[in-house]
Structure formats: structure tokens, C-alpha cells
Design a protein around this motif. Structure first.
Motif, PDB file in Angstrom:
ATOM      1  N   HIS A   3      -0.856  -3.832 -15.107  1.00  0.00           N
ATOM      2  CA  HIS A   3      -0.999  -2.544 -14.422  1.00  0.00           C
ATOM      3  C   HIS A   3      -2.462  -2.373 -14.041  1.00  0.00           C
ATOM      4  O   HIS A   3      -3.356  -2.570 -14.880  1.00  0.00           O
ATOM      5  N   HIS A   4      -2.707  -1.994 -12.815  1.00  0.00           N
ATOM      6  CA  HIS A   4      -4.073  -1.955 -12.287  1.00  0.00           C
ATOM      7  C   HIS A   4      -4.381  -0.563 -11.749  1.00  0.00           C
ATOM      8  O   HIS A   4      -3.559   0.048 -11.063  1.00  0.00           O
ATOM      9  N   HIS A   5      -5.583  -0.086 -12.060  1.00  0.00           N
ATOM     10  CA  HIS A   5      -6.034   1.231 -11.619  1.00  0.00           C
ATOM     11  C   HIS A   5      -6.791   1.042 -10.309  1.00  0.00           C
ATOM     12  O   HIS A   5      -7.873   0.442 -10.290  1.00  0.00           O
ATOM     13  N   VAL A   6      -6.219   1.544  -9.208  1.00  0.00           N
ATOM     14  CA  VAL A   6      -6.830   1.332  -7.898  1.00  0.00           C
ATOM     15  C   VAL A   6      -7.035   2.671  -7.203  1.00  0.00           C
ATOM     16  O   VAL A   6      -6.494   3.705  -7.621  1.00  0.00           O
ATOM     17  N   THR A   7      -7.831   2.619  -6.133  1.00  0.00           N
ATOM     18  CA  THR A   7      -8.111   3.826  -5.346  1.00  0.00           C
ATOM     19  C   THR A   7      -7.165   3.884  -4.151  1.00  0.00           C
ATOM     20  O   THR A   7      -7.032   2.909  -3.407  1.00  0.00           O
ATOM     21  N   ALA A   8      -6.530   5.032  -3.978  1.00  0.00           N
ATOM     22  CA  ALA A   8      -5.657   5.270  -2.818  1.00  0.00           C
ATOM     23  C   ALA A   8      -6.254   6.394  -1.985  1.00  0.00           C
ATOM     24  O   ALA A   8      -7.007   7.236  -2.499  1.00  0.00           O
ATOM     25  N   THR A   9      -5.923   6.414  -0.704  1.00  0.00           N
ATOM     26  CA  THR A   9      -6.419   7.446   0.214  1.00  0.00           C
ATOM     27  C   THR A   9      -5.238   8.195   0.807  1.00  0.00           C
ATOM     28  O   THR A   9      -4.304   7.575   1.331  1.00  0.00           O
ATOM     29  N   THR A  10      -5.259   9.510   0.695  1.00  0.00           N
ATOM     30  CA  THR A  10      -4.163  10.312   1.233  1.00  0.00           C
ATOM     31  C   THR A  10      -4.205  10.271   2.761  1.00  0.00           C
ATOM     32  O   THR A  10      -5.271  10.258   3.376  1.00  0.00           O
ATOM     33  N   VAL A  11      -3.019  10.253   3.369  1.00  0.00           N
ATOM     34  CA  VAL A  11      -2.928  10.199   4.836  1.00  0.00           C
ATOM     35  C   VAL A  11      -2.413  11.506   5.412  1.00  0.00           C
ATOM     36  O   VAL A  11      -2.302  11.648   6.637  1.00  0.00           O
ATOM     37  N   SER A  12      -2.104  12.456   4.556  1.00  0.00           N
ATOM     38  CA  SER A  12      -1.663  13.773   5.021  1.00  0.00           C
ATOM     39  C   SER A  12      -2.045  14.792   3.968  1.00  0.00           C
ATOM     40  O   SER A  12      -2.339  14.459   2.820  1.00  0.00           O
ATOM     41  N   ALA A  13      -2.083  16.058   4.360  1.00  0.00           N
ATOM     42  CA  ALA A  13      -2.405  17.125   3.415  1.00  0.00           C
ATOM     43  C   ALA A  13      -1.289  17.248   2.381  1.00  0.00           C
ATOM     44  O   ALA A  13      -0.103  17.100   2.697  1.00  0.00           O
ATOM     45  N   GLN A  41      -4.967  -0.633  -1.107  1.00  0.00           N
ATOM     46  CA  GLN A  41      -5.053  -2.082  -0.897  1.00  0.00           C
ATOM     47  C   GLN A  41      -4.963  -2.782  -2.261  1.00  0.00           C
ATOM     48  O   GLN A  41      -5.898  -2.758  -3.051  1.00  0.00           O
ATOM     49  N   PHE A  42      -3.807  -3.374  -2.549  1.00  0.00           N
ATOM     50  CA  PHE A  42      -3.658  -4.212  -3.744  1.00  0.00           C
ATOM     51  C   PHE A  42      -2.304  -4.915  -3.665  1.00  0.00           C
ATOM     52  O   PHE A  42      -1.295  -4.275  -3.343  1.00  0.00           O
ATOM     53  N   PRO A  43      -2.319  -6.229  -3.918  1.00  0.00           N
ATOM     54  CA  PRO A  43      -3.463  -7.121  -4.166  1.00  0.00           C
ATOM     55  C   PRO A  43      -4.427  -7.141  -2.962  1.00  0.00           C
ATOM     56  O   PRO A  43      -4.078  -6.632  -1.899  1.00  0.00           O
ATOM     57  N   ARG A  60      -1.558  -4.199   2.007  1.00  0.00           N
ATOM     58  CA  ARG A  60      -1.560  -2.744   2.160  1.00  0.00           C
ATOM     59  C   ARG A  60      -0.313  -2.153   1.529  1.00  0.00           C
ATOM     60  O   ARG A  60       0.809  -2.594   1.788  1.00  0.00           O
ATOM     61  N   GLY A  61      -0.538  -1.181   0.670  1.00  0.00           N
ATOM     62  CA  GLY A  61       0.583  -0.467   0.071  1.00  0.00           C
ATOM     63  C   GLY A  61       0.595   0.981   0.516  1.00  0.00           C
ATOM     64  O   GLY A  61      -0.446   1.546   0.861  1.00  0.00           O
ATOM     65  N   THR A  62       1.764   1.586   0.527  1.00  0.00           N
ATOM     66  CA  THR A  62       1.883   2.981   0.924  1.00  0.00           C
ATOM     67  C   THR A  62       3.042   3.621   0.186  1.00  0.00           C
ATOM     68  O   THR A  62       3.995   2.933  -0.214  1.00  0.00           O
ATOM     69  N   GLY A  63       2.960   4.944   0.007  1.00  0.00           N
ATOM     70  CA  GLY A  63       4.043   5.642  -0.672  1.00  0.00           C
ATOM     71  C   GLY A  63       3.627   7.029  -1.113  1.00  0.00           C
ATOM     72  O   GLY A  63       2.464   7.426  -0.963  1.00  0.00           O
ATOM     73  N   PRO A  64       4.557   7.790  -1.654  1.00  0.00           N
ATOM     74  CA  PRO A  64       4.244   9.143  -2.125  1.00  0.00           C
ATOM     75  C   PRO A  64       3.445   9.097  -3.426  1.00  0.00           C
ATOM     76  O   PRO A  64       3.649   8.223  -4.265  1.00  0.00           O
ATOM     77  N   VAL A  65       2.537  10.052  -3.579  1.00  0.00           N
ATOM     78  CA  VAL A  65       1.739  10.158  -4.802  1.00  0.00           C
ATOM     79  C   VAL A  65       1.688  11.626  -5.229  1.00  0.00           C
ATOM     80  O   VAL A  65       1.873  12.532  -4.405  1.00  0.00           O
ATOM     81  N   GLU A  66       1.442  11.843  -6.495  1.00  0.00           N
ATOM     82  CA  GLU A  66       1.305  13.192  -7.024  1.00  0.00           C
ATOM     83  C   GLU A  66      -0.175  13.525  -7.152  1.00  0.00           C
ATOM     84  O   GLU A  66      -0.981  12.679  -7.562  1.00  0.00           O
ATOM     85  N   VAL A  67      -0.521  14.747  -6.807  1.00  0.00           N
ATOM     86  CA  VAL A  67      -1.915  15.190  -6.908  1.00  0.00           C
ATOM     87  C   VAL A  67      -1.946  16.537  -7.605  1.00  0.00           C
ATOM     88  O   VAL A  67      -0.932  17.238  -7.713  1.00  0.00           O
ATOM     89  N   GLY A  68      -3.157  16.908  -8.055  1.00  0.00           N
ATOM     90  CA  GLY A  68      -3.274  18.131  -8.843  1.00  0.00           C
ATOM     91  C   GLY A  68      -3.528  19.379  -8.040  1.00  0.00           C
ATOM     92  O   GLY A  68      -3.519  20.480  -8.589  1.00  0.00           O
ATOM     93  N   HIS A 108       2.066  -6.581  -7.828  1.00  0.00           N
ATOM     94  CA  HIS A 108       2.523  -6.683  -6.437  1.00  0.00           C
ATOM     95  C   HIS A 108       2.159  -5.462  -5.618  1.00  0.00           C
ATOM     96  O   HIS A 108       2.566  -5.356  -4.453  1.00  0.00           O
ATOM     97  N   GLY A 109       1.403  -4.529  -6.207  1.00  0.00           N
ATOM     98  CA  GLY A 109       0.983  -3.348  -5.476  1.00  0.00           C
ATOM     99  C   GLY A 109       1.971  -2.205  -5.511  1.00  0.00           C
ATOM    100  O   GLY A 109       1.789  -1.210  -4.794  1.00  0.00           O
ATOM    101  N   ARG A 110       3.020  -2.324  -6.301  1.00  0.00           N
ATOM    102  CA  ARG A 110       4.004  -1.239  -6.397  1.00  0.00           C
ATOM    103  C   ARG A 110       3.530  -0.182  -7.393  1.00  0.00           C
ATOM    104  O   ARG A 110       2.929  -0.503  -8.423  1.00  0.00           O
ATOM    105  N   ARG A 111       3.836   1.087  -7.108  1.00  0.00           N
ATOM    106  CA  ARG A 111       3.444   2.186  -7.992  1.00  0.00           C
ATOM    107  C   ARG A 111       4.113   2.047  -9.361  1.00  0.00           C
ATOM    108  O   ARG A 111       5.302   1.764  -9.467  1.00  0.00           O
TER     109      ARG A 111
END
Length: 216
Positions: A80-90, A112-114, A118-126, A142-145
């Protein structure tokens, strides 16, 4: 009166247990001992052994859960790898009953991982973050959440709770069996006393014996 010190209580317990063991084995030099006394001592010895076995089994269960959790944590730590993701919408607030999680907001993000993938998907934010916000997420090889690795405290707590639950269940079964055994001995003792009293009571009261209960 001051409470007994732990060592005094321990000695008293060991002395009592030794008495029960001798009585259960028929080695107690007591001519007034009854058959039910030996039966109760056997029951106490059996209870002690069963509780010790229950404790040992509960401890082994807790250790097995702890080791399994530690193996899982080691695997997650490696994969399991801790990576930086960038939101693409509010981010938008979760709807009622949503399971999307922490903080009550969700959005789409890319990462970006590996490397080079390029990976993409829904994320939870505070909070209601805008597009372009960088957040930290966990992904697999494999870059999956994936979820974050379980902390050691959570693994230990799960093991303790599992062992405690196993001990509670096993000791409950053992104590129920002990209670049933005592009830059976009580019924046998009461029946024996009634039979003995039937033979002795006429001598005390002076009334004639019933037919078939003794000498005429």
C-alpha cells in the motif's frame, strides 16, 4: 478487618484446591465424608481444569488473531502506497446515507502510480475543496484505491477483544455445566436424605414404620 493480601488469598485457594483434589481422589482421611462431598469435589476440580483450558484456548485465539493481523499489516506496509492525488472538480457534500466516508464530502481526483500510470476515481475529502487541491490517498501496487494500513493499536485491540470474547463464551459454557452438575448432585443428595430419614424418623417419633420401609 484489613483485606487479605494477595499472597494469603493465593495460599488459601491452593489449600482449598488441594483438599478438593484429595477428596475427589478418595484420599481424604474423613470418616464422616459423604458420597456427595466427593462428587462436589470432583466437580470443582473439573471446573478448575476446564477454566484453565478455556483461558489457554482464549489466549491462543488472541495470539492467532494478533499474528494474522500483523502479517496483514506487513503485507499492507509493503504493497500500500501513500501518494498525492489532485482533485479535478469541486467537492460536493455526501447525500444522506452515503458511505463515501470521512468528512462528508467527495470529489473526483487523478494520481500517478505506478510511475507513468494515470489513475482516477472518487475520493473522500474533509471539506468542500475546490478543483486542483492536492490530497493524500492510499493505492496498491497497481494504482487502485485501497484503505490505509491498519495501525498496530487496532490490531492489538482486535486480538484482545477476540480473546476476551472467546474466554467469556467458553467460561459461560463451563459455568453452566458446573451449575447443572451441582443441581444434579443436590437432587441426588435430597433423595438420599429423604430415603435415610424415612428409615430413621420412626425411631425418633415412635410411630410405626410403613410396610416395606424396615423392620416390623
Amino acid at each position: 478487618m484489613a483485606p487479605k493480601r494477595p499472597e494469603a488469598a493465593g495460599r488459601a485457594f491452593r489449600t482449598t484446591l488441594r483438599t478438593h483434589v484429595r477428596r475427589a481422589a478418595g484420599r481424604e482421611p474423613n470418616s464422616l465424608g459423604r458420597r456427595s462431598d466427593a462428587q462436589r469435589s470432583r466437580l470443582v476440580v473439573a471446573l478448575t481444569v476446564a477454566l484453565l483450558l478455556s483461558f489457554a484456548l482464549a489466549l491462543l485465539t488472541a495470539l492467532a488473531v494478533l499474528r494474522a493481523g500483523q502479517r496483514e499489516a506487513r503485507y499492507e506496509g509493503q504493497h500500500h502506497h501513500h501518494v498525492t492525488a489532485t482533485t479535478v472538480s469541486a467537492a460536493v457534500a455526501d447525500t444522506t446515507g452515503s458511505r463515501s466516508g470521512v468528512g462528508g464530502f467527495h470529489t473526483q481526483a487523478v494520481w500517478q502510480f505506478p510511475p507513468g500510470v494515470r489513475g482516477t476515481g472518487p475520493v473522500e475529502v474533509g471539506s468542500a475543496v475546490p478543483a486542483g487541491t492536492e490530497i493524500r490517498i492510499w493505492v496498491d501496487d497497481h494504482g487502485r484505491r485501497v484503505s490505509a494500513p491498519r495501525p498496530g493499536t487496532e490490531i492489538a485491540t482486535t486480538a484482545v477483544l477476540t480473546g476476551t470474547g472467546a474466554m467469556t463464551l467458553l467460561s459461560g459454557v463451563v459455568l453452566a455445566a458446573y451449575w447443572l452438575g451441582n443441581r444434579r448432585i443436590d437432587r441426588g443428595t435430597a433423595a438420599a436424605w429423604a430415603k435415610e430419614w424415612e428409615g430413621v424418623e420412626p425411631e425418633w417419633s415412635g410411630r410405626p414404620r410403613r410396610q416395606g420401609s424396615g423392620d416390623q
